[in-house]
Write a protein that holds these residues in place. Structure first.
Motif, mmCIF file in Angstrom:
data_model
loop_
_atom_site.group_PDB
_atom_site.id
_atom_site.type_symbol
_atom_site.label_atom_id
_atom_site.label_comp_id
_atom_site.label_asym_id
_atom_site.label_seq_id
_atom_site.Cartn_x
_atom_site.Cartn_y
_atom_site.Cartn_z
ATOM 1 N N PHE A 43 0.586 3.166 4.157
ATOM 2 C CA PHE A 43 0.178 3.780 2.975
ATOM 3 C C PHE A 43 0.593 2.984 1.983
ATOM 4 N N PHE A 44 2.059 2.877 1.764
ATOM 5 C CA PHE A 44 2.379 1.919 0.972
ATOM 6 C C PHE A 44 1.899 0.252 0.598
ATOM 7 N N ASP A 45 1.505 -0.212 1.777
ATOM 8 C CA ASP A 45 0.928 -1.353 1.878
ATOM 9 C C ASP A 45 -0.279 -1.580 1.181
ATOM 10 N N ALA A 46 -1.182 -0.419 1.438
ATOM 11 C CA ALA A 46 -2.369 -0.300 0.677
ATOM 12 C C ALA A 46 -2.247 -0.080 -0.749
ATOM 13 N N VAL A 139 0.119 -4.896 8.447
ATOM 14 C CA VAL A 139 -1.024 -3.812 8.969
ATOM 15 C C VAL A 139 -1.586 -4.585 10.357
ATOM 16 N N PRO A 140 -1.770 -5.854 10.728
ATOM 17 C CA PRO A 140 -2.023 -6.045 12.106
ATOM 18 C C PRO A 140 -0.910 -6.070 13.092
ATOM 19 N N VAL A 141 0.148 -6.327 12.830
ATOM 20 C CA VAL A 141 1.218 -6.047 13.522
ATOM 21 C C VAL A 141 1.339 -4.409 13.892
ATOM 22 N N ALA A 142 1.313 -3.652 12.799
ATOM 23 C CA ALA A 142 1.322 -2.132 13.140
ATOM 24 C C ALA A 142 0.281 -1.681 13.868
ATOM 25 N N SER A 143 -0.795 -2.215 13.791
ATOM 26 C CA SER A 143 -2.176 -1.979 14.768
ATOM 27 C C SER A 143 -1.807 -2.292 16.335
ATOM 28 N N PHE A 166 -4.631 4.303 5.212
ATOM 29 C CA PHE A 166 -5.043 3.061 4.214
ATOM 30 C C PHE A 166 -5.757 3.158 3.143
ATOM 31 N N PRO A 167 -7.115 3.756 3.463
ATOM 32 C CA PRO A 167 -8.115 4.208 2.272
ATOM 33 C C PRO A 167 -7.291 5.044 1.311
ATOM 34 N N ALA A 168 -6.650 5.793 1.961
ATOM 35 C CA ALA A 168 -5.684 7.025 1.240
ATOM 36 C C ALA A 168 -4.686 6.380 0.444
ATOM 37 N N GLY A 169 -4.125 5.306 0.717
ATOM 38 C CA GLY A 169 -3.077 4.468 -0.027
ATOM 39 C C GLY A 169 -4.008 3.592 -1.184
ATOM 40 N N LEU A 170 -5.092 3.101 -1.136
ATOM 41 C CA LEU A 170 -5.799 2.738 -2.060
ATOM 42 C C LEU A 170 -6.163 3.728 -3.201
ATOM 43 N N MET A 171 -6.743 4.976 -2.813
ATOM 44 C CA MET A 171 -6.965 6.081 -3.810
ATOM 45 C C MET A 171 -5.572 6.331 -4.514
ATOM 46 N N PHE A 172 -4.501 6.468 -3.781
ATOM 47 C CA PHE A 172 -3.251 6.717 -4.509
ATOM 48 C C PHE A 172 -2.869 5.720 -5.491
ATOM 49 N N ALA A 173 -3.202 4.515 -5.362
ATOM 50 C CA ALA A 173 -3.056 3.460 -6.369
ATOM 51 C C ALA A 173 -3.705 3.696 -7.623
#
Length: 460
Positions: A43-46, A139-143, A166-173
């Protein structure tokens, strides 16, 4: 580190038994906790990826930045993500998923703090580049990490309910930028980005290393301990724990990782196919999401507030579509879903071309529809990428694939700017329709179905 076990009956038998025990595991509270912790990091990555866009209006005035400097600062993060996706995917095969995740989180949090003290465009560009290395690797390692805990029947839904963050994190930004910047300045956005530092504590204390990775490295006792703990959790929670059904294991399951194998045998076609899907999906969606607010304001002359609100519609429907995909993809299947989504997305894009995209109403109805359909592909490609490769290649294969995400993300906005300037808005949507058609054809002819199949069966 323990030396990997070479070919041998004992190693094969131990690996086959471990996989069988993992495959029969129910979703326990510990597995849900793993998803929450890793999801919080993602989330914070995004958030970190997009937050610079909302700090930039103040930075332009504060540092007297010109358009070229703004473009370089925005691009620096994507370039760093490209490096990070390649670097950390390879590192995760050597030192483990969990250790690599810790490094990526520490790196992007440290650079978030550095961004607080940036004094001009050059310093911000340098900090964002290094920060991108961390965010591009997480993200790729977490996946790969999450995929390696879950059985075939539940893998798609479990993983994508994590990935929707991830898209939720983008919206939070965007939310943080809207509320914080006018009151507290651009630095406040980077203060929020320090929160993931707290995640390093549960990462170290509550989360085990991937048992599949441990087994691939010959560390069978450690892998057994992790799986036994998960089995004990299931028993304590009163969940059904069927007898493990061991399948023959391929001897290659315990060989050393070699990135060149991505371009050999069955993996060559998979690698080229998944790269094409990354490029097509992200070229369209990043082109749309980054340019639509500007198009509303500059082409259709809408007020700034209305343009931003219309831009939020695009992000919002993308999140809704992602949740629907997460709930249904294990029933529909990856190949069928992706082929249909690419081809169906051409319809609103071609309608906009035919109508001429002459009004904001046409665009605000049809463009978000195309974006939402394609968002179900772009956010779930981490799941599909991780399924295409064996444990010894999973993190590096996913990292290499997601590196093309960054390439597609860069190409899309550039292509929009060039087409709008030279040909007009309607041809932007024609070009995107052509890209979606290519993505659909590549999926139909070259993708493989992974629904309900054990990772070790898919990738020897």
């Amino acid at each position: 580190m323990t030396t990997p076990v070479a070919d041998g009956g004992a190693a094969k038998a131990a690996n086959a038994e471990l996989v069988a025990r993992l495959e029969r595991l129910p979703v326990t509270r510990r597995l849900l906790l793993i998803r929450v912790i890793i999801g919080s990091a993602t989330f914070f990555d995004a958030y970190t990826v997009l937050v610079i866009a909302f700090a930039m209006p103040q930075l332009v005035d504060a540092w007297n930045l010109n358009a070229a400097e703004v473009g370089l600062i925005l691009s620096a993060g994507y370039l760093g993500q490209l490096v990070g996706a390649l670097l950390f995917g390879a590192l995760a095969e050597r030192i483990g998923r969990l250790n690599t995740l810790l490094i990526t989180i520490v790196l992007f949090v440290a650079m978030d703090i550095a961004c607080l003290f940036a004094w001009n465009g050059t310093s911000m560009m340098a900090f964002r580049f290094v920060q991108g290395i961390g965010t591009g690797g997480e993200v790729p390692v977490a996946s790969a990490y999450i995929n390696e805990f879950i059985g075939a029947r539940k893998r798609g839904r479990f993983f994508l309910l994590y990935e929707v963050i991830f898209p939720a994190g983008l919206m939070f930004a965007g939310i943080a930028g809207y509320f914080l910047v006018p009151l507290y300045g651009w630095q406040s956005l980077f203060i929020v980005g320090i929160v993931p530092a707290l995640l390093t504590i549960p990462l170290r204390r509550l989360m085990p290393e991937s048992p599949r990775w441990l087994a691939a490295k010959g560390r069978h006792a450690e892998a057994d301990a992790v799986v036994r703990r998960l089995e004990e959790d299931a028993v304590r929670q009163g969940l059904e724990l069927p007898e493990p059904a061991a399948r023959p294991a391929d001897a290659r399951a315990t060989v050393r990782s070699d990135w060149r194998e991505l371009f050999k045998g069955v993996y060559r076609k998979r690698t080229l196919m998944i790269w094409a899907l990354w490029i097509c999906a992200y070229m369209i969606n990043n082109g749309l999401v980054t340019w639509l607010p500007t198009l509303y304001k500059q082409v259709f002359k809408l007020p700034l507030e209305t343009s931003l609100a219309y831009g939020w519609i695009t992000s919002g429907v993308g999140v809704v579509a992602s949740v629907i995909c997460a709930l249904l993809i294990d029933r529909v299947g990856r190949k069928r879903w992706y082929a249909a989504a690419f081809l169906v997305a051409t319809i609103p894009l071609l309608l906009l071309t035919a109508l001429g995209a002459t009004t904001a109403t046409q665009v605000v109805v049809l463009a978000p529809l195309a974006y939402a359909i394609l968002q179900t592909i772009s956010f779930s490609l981490y799941l599909y990428s991780a399924e295409l490769y064996p444990t010894r290649l999973r993190a590096i294969g996913t990292g290499f694939g997601s590196a093309w995400l960054r390439a597609g993300s860069s190409i899309g906005p550039i292509m929009v700017g060039w087409i709008v300037a030279d040909l007009g808005v309607r041809y932007v949507f024609a070009a995107f329709a052509a890209v979606a058609l290519i993505g659909g054809l590549v999926t139909m002819f070259f993708a493989i179905e992974t629904k309900g199949r054990v990772l070790e069966e898919l990738s020897p």
